[in-house]
Write a protein that holds these residues in place. Structure first.
Motif, PDB file in Angstrom:
ATOM      1  N   LEU A  81       0.866  -1.186   0.000  1.00 31.20           N
ATOM      2  CA  LEU A  81       0.000   0.000   0.000  1.00 31.20           C
ATOM      3  C   LEU A  81       0.897   1.229   0.000  1.00 31.20           C
ATOM      4  O   LEU A  81       1.613   1.485   0.971  1.00 31.20           O
ATOM      5  N   ASP A  82       0.867   1.973  -1.093  1.00 30.45           N
ATOM      6  CA  ASP A  82       1.761   3.121  -1.312  1.00 30.45           C
ATOM      7  C   ASP A  82       0.924   4.392  -1.221  1.00 30.45           C
ATOM      8  O   ASP A  82       0.107   4.675  -2.109  1.00 30.45           O
ATOM      9  N   TRP A  83       1.113   5.122  -0.111  1.00 31.29           N
ATOM     10  CA  TRP A  83       0.314   6.342   0.090  1.00 31.29           C
ATOM     11  C   TRP A  83       1.045   7.264   1.064  1.00 31.29           C
ATOM     12  O   TRP A  83       1.793   6.784   1.917  1.00 31.29           O
ATOM     13  N   HIS A  84       0.773   8.577   0.958  1.00 31.22           N
ATOM     14  CA  HIS A  84       1.490   9.554   1.786  1.00 31.22           C
ATOM     15  C   HIS A  84       0.945   9.671   3.204  1.00 31.22           C
ATOM     16  O   HIS A  84       1.424  10.475   4.002  1.00 31.22           O
ATOM     17  N   THR A  85      -0.081   8.871   3.494  1.00 31.64           N
ATOM     18  CA  THR A  85      -0.594   8.852   4.859  1.00 31.64           C
ATOM     19  C   THR A  85      -0.891   7.399   5.199  1.00 31.64           C
ATOM     20  O   THR A  85      -1.014   6.570   4.294  1.00 31.64           O
TER      21      THR A  85
END
Ligand code: DAT
Length: 177
Positions: A81-85
Motif C-alpha cells: 500500500l503506497d500512500w502519503h498517509t
C-alpha cells in the motif's frame, strides 16, 4: 493481517520521498508476488473522493469508500500500500510499515520538478521536517515494526529494498506451515 498469500506492506512518507519508486522495485524483486497499489491513483481513478481542493491541488478522500474498496484485496495479502498517509487503515491490516524520509532541500527540488504549487511544496517540506508521517505511523501502529528509511539516492533505494526483501523472506519462513 497475516495471510497465506503474502504480507501487507505499507510504504508511506511525505510526497516525493520515493514511495512509488521503492514499491515498484520491491514488487519487481520480491521473492513472492506483491501487488503494488498506488492508493492516491486509486482514489482518483475510482472516484473515491469527496471533492477536489483547488488551493492545495489535492483530493479530499472519502475514507469509507476507500477502505471498502481496499478491504478485499488487502484480505488476500501480498500487497504493497503506497500512500502519503497511513492512519486511515485499520490497525489489523499491515504486517510492516515503512516510512521513507528525505533531506528537505532535496525533497523541495523533487516537488518543484513535479510542478507542485509553491504552497504545496512548502506544506510538504514542513511536514517532512516535522516528521509528521513518521509520528503518525508510530502512533497508529504501536504494536508493529515501523521502519524509518532514508531515500536520498539510488544506493539507499537498493539497500532499503534489500532490507525489506530480507524481512519478506523471514515472513515466508514464519508462515511456511
Ligand atoms: P513518492 O511516491 O513518495 O511521491 P516517487 O517515488 O515518485 O515519490 O519519487 C519522487 C522522485 O524522486 C522521482 O523522480 C524519483 C526520485 N527518487 C525518490 N527516491 C529516490 C532514491 N532513493 N534515489 C533516487 N531517486 C529517488
Amino acid at each position: 493481517m497475516s495471510t497465506q498469500k503474502g504480507p501487507v506492506i505499507v510504504i508511506t512518507g511525505t510526497p516525493g520521498t520515493g514511495k512509488s519508486t521503492h514499491a515498484q522495485l520491491l514488487a519487481n524483486e520480491s521473492p513472492i508476488p506483491l501487488k503494488h497499489v498506488n492508493v492516491g491513483d486509486w482514489v482518483k481513478e475510482k472516484g473515491l473522493y469527496e471533492n477536489f481542493d483547488d488551493k492545495w491541488q489535492s483530493y479530499t478522500v472519502d475514507e469509507d469508500k476507500l477502505l471498502d474498496e481496499l478491504e478485499p484485496i488487502v484480505a488476500e495479502g501480498g500487497i504493497i500500500l503506497d500512500w502519503h498517509t497511513c492512519d486511515a487503515y485499520p490497525e489489523r491490516w499491515p504486517d510492516l510499515v515503512v516510512v521513507l524520509r528525505c533531506d528537505h532541500t532535496l525533497l523541495w527540488e523533487r516537488l518543484e520538478k513535479r510542478g507542485y504549487p509553491l504552497e504545496k511544496i512548502q506544506e510538504n517540506n514542513e511536514a517532512e521536517i516535522m516528521q509528521v508521517v513518521l509520528d503518525e505511523a508510530r502512533s497508529s501502529y504501536p504494536d508493529l515494526p515501523v521502519v524509518e528509511l532514508q531515500s536520498e539516492g539510488p544506493e539507499q533505494l537498493e539497500s532499503n529494498v534489500t532490507r525489506i526483501i530480507e524481512w519478506i523472506q523471514a515472513w515466508i519462513k514464519d508462515h511456511a506451515d
